[in-house]
Design a protein around this motif. Structure first.
Motif, PDB file in Angstrom:
ATOM      1  N   ILE A 181      81.117  90.736 -39.041  1.00 25.32           N
ATOM      2  CA  ILE A 181      79.655  90.720 -39.072  1.00 25.32           C
ATOM      3  C   ILE A 181      79.191  89.403 -39.685  1.00 25.32           C
ATOM      4  O   ILE A 181      79.638  89.035 -40.773  1.00 25.32           O
ATOM      5  CB  ILE A 181      79.098  91.890 -39.907  1.00 25.32           C
ATOM      6  N   THR A 182      78.309  88.702 -39.011  1.00 23.72           N
ATOM      7  CA  THR A 182      77.727  87.495 -39.583  1.00 23.72           C
ATOM      8  C   THR A 182      76.290  87.777 -40.002  1.00 23.72           C
ATOM      9  O   THR A 182      75.592  88.592 -39.387  1.00 23.72           O
ATOM     10  CB  THR A 182      77.732  86.315 -38.585  1.00 23.72           C
ATOM     11  N   VAL A 183      75.855  87.108 -41.066  1.00 23.47           N
ATOM     12  CA  VAL A 183      74.504  87.285 -41.600  1.00 23.47           C
ATOM     13  C   VAL A 183      73.925  85.902 -41.878  1.00 23.47           C
ATOM     14  O   VAL A 183      74.485  85.145 -42.672  1.00 23.47           O
ATOM     15  CB  VAL A 183      74.504  88.121 -42.896  1.00 23.47           C
ATOM     16  N   ASN A 184      72.831  85.574 -41.229  1.00 24.08           N
ATOM     17  CA  ASN A 184      72.205  84.265 -41.404  1.00 24.08           C
ATOM     18  C   ASN A 184      70.688  84.409 -41.511  1.00 24.08           C
ATOM     19  O   ASN A 184      70.118  85.420 -41.091  1.00 24.08           O
ATOM     20  CB  ASN A 184      72.544  83.343 -40.222  1.00 24.08           C
ATOM     21  N   MET A 185      70.051  83.388 -42.071  1.00 17.92           N
ATOM     22  CA  MET A 185      68.599  83.372 -42.186  1.00 17.92           C
ATOM     23  C   MET A 185      68.023  82.189 -41.423  1.00 17.92           C
ATOM     24  O   MET A 185      68.513  81.070 -41.541  1.00 17.92           O
ATOM     25  CB  MET A 185      68.160  83.290 -43.656  1.00 17.92           C
ATOM     26  N   ILE A 186      66.969  82.466 -40.647  1.00 17.76           N
ATOM     27  CA  ILE A 186      66.233  81.446 -39.932  1.00 17.76           C
ATOM     28  C   ILE A 186      64.929  81.188 -40.675  1.00 17.76           C
ATOM     29  O   ILE A 186      64.209  82.132 -41.019  1.00 17.76           O
ATOM     30  CB  ILE A 186      65.914  81.889 -38.494  1.00 17.76           C
ATOM     31  N   CYS A 187      64.610  79.921 -40.924  1.00 19.29           N
ATOM     32  CA  CYS A 187      63.393  79.561 -41.651  1.00 19.29           C
ATOM     33  C   CYS A 187      62.510  78.707 -40.742  1.00 19.29           C
ATOM     34  O   CYS A 187      62.644  77.484 -40.705  1.00 19.29           O
ATOM     35  CB  CYS A 187      63.743  78.803 -42.930  1.00 19.29           C
ATOM     36  N   PRO A 188      61.586  79.349 -40.008  1.00 21.79           N
ATOM     37  CA  PRO A 188      60.726  78.590 -39.082  1.00 21.79           C
ATOM     38  C   PRO A 188      59.754  77.691 -39.826  1.00 21.79           C
ATOM     39  O   PRO A 188      59.370  77.961 -40.966  1.00 21.79           O
ATOM     40  CB  PRO A 188      59.970  79.694 -38.323  1.00 21.79           C
ATOM     41  N   GLY A 189      59.349  76.623 -39.158  1.00 17.16           N
ATOM     42  CA  GLY A 189      58.300  75.774 -39.698  1.00 17.16           C
ATOM     43  C   GLY A 189      56.949  76.429 -39.492  1.00 17.16           C
ATOM     44  O   GLY A 189      56.862  77.622 -39.177  1.00 17.16           O
ATOM     45  N   ASP A 190      55.899  75.670 -39.630  1.00 15.56           N
ATOM     46  CA  ASP A 190      54.542  76.199 -39.514  1.00 15.56           C
ATOM     47  C   ASP A 190      54.153  76.287 -38.040  1.00 15.56           C
ATOM     48  O   ASP A 190      53.373  75.484 -37.526  1.00 15.56           O
ATOM     49  CB  ASP A 190      53.568  75.301 -40.288  1.00 15.56           C
TER      50      ASP A 190
END
Length: 266
Positions: A181-190
């Protein structure tokens, strides 16, 4: 992918969630499309997905409510017998700039439930299935520079929830790596308004003075990163906090001494 995978994308009737759903559908992934109020948009999206020869079901539910979270997972199991991919896109956000003391208790509770506790709960519900199959992809959403745990004036509660989610993302990634299982976070811009549902080609020549890249961000910018993380051979990429912002720093608010005294926001 073979055998076919099934994904739940929270808040996927519109915006970034919708673009992610379309991208994953193009990969042949069956979908649970989730909405709170936008039933018509959710149904229309499902029709587009089914036209790609992919199964799709619409489920109403508010991720800030525990019972709704449980029902979302139950519906996925009912239709597909499993969940391989969880994209935690939904999360309440108050765009109005406010000092922390101006929030009421119910707003604090909703923001924490929708952006941190609810995400943890959904992860907790799907991990046993993923462990049983030896494969899973979990995606969290943050904000630009969330990994630095910086203060964000006027966004105190939202920022606290997402920064807490950064630590949880990294911890869960390590704990579940051996399970496939992989766990990642995406942080979009504005990424605002209609751009959330636009493709890169549509804005390639649009000038954005705030963006270091020079053009506005789009839903495709975010969706293509998520689709890459969900690929079979992306199993070595886990525990990452990925800014998809074109270099923009979203934390630009300034709280002056005068506003602190007067109780106003500049």
């Amino acid at each position: 992918m073979n055998p076919r995978k099934a994904a739940l994308i929270t808040g996927s009737a519109k915006g970034l969630g919708k673009m992610t759903a379309l991208r994953l559908a193009e990969q042949g992934i069956d979908l649970i499309v989730n909405y709170v109020h936008s039933q018509q948009e959710a149904e229309e999206l499902c029709e587009r997905v089914r036209a790609l020869d992919v199964r799709c079901h619409v489920v109403q539910g508010d991720v800030s409510k525990p019972a709704d979270r449980e029902r979302l997972v139950e519906e996925a199991i009912k239709h597909y017998g499993k969940l391989d991919i969880l994209v935690n896109n939904a999360g309440p956000f108050i765009r109005e700039r406010r000092l922390f003391r101006e929030y009421d208790a119910s707003e604090i509770e909703s923001l924490m439930q929708g952006n941190l506790l609810g995400v943890m709960h959904l992860d907790h519900l799907v991990i046993p299935m993923m462990r049983a199959s030896g494969w899973g992809r979990i995606i969290h959403f943050g904000f630009g520079h969330a990994a630095e745990a910086r203060g964000w004036p006027h966004r105190a509660v939202y920022a606290a929830a997402k920064v807490g989610l950064v630590s949880f993302t990294k911890t869960l990634a390590v704990e579940e790596a051996a399970s496939g299982i992989t766990v990642n976070m995406i942080c979009p811009g504005d990424i605002r308004g209609a751009n959330k549902e636009r493709y890169i080609e549509e804005v390639r020549h649009v000038h954005d003075e705030e963006s270091p890249r020079g053009r506005p961000g789009t839903g495709e910018d975010v969706a293509r990163v998520i689709s890459f993380l969900c690929e079979e051979r992306s199993d070595f990429i886990t525990g990452n906090i990925m800014d998809v912002s074109g270099g923009l720093d979203p934390i630009r608010a300034i709280v002056g001494a005068a506003s602190a005294v007067k109780g106003t926001v500049e």
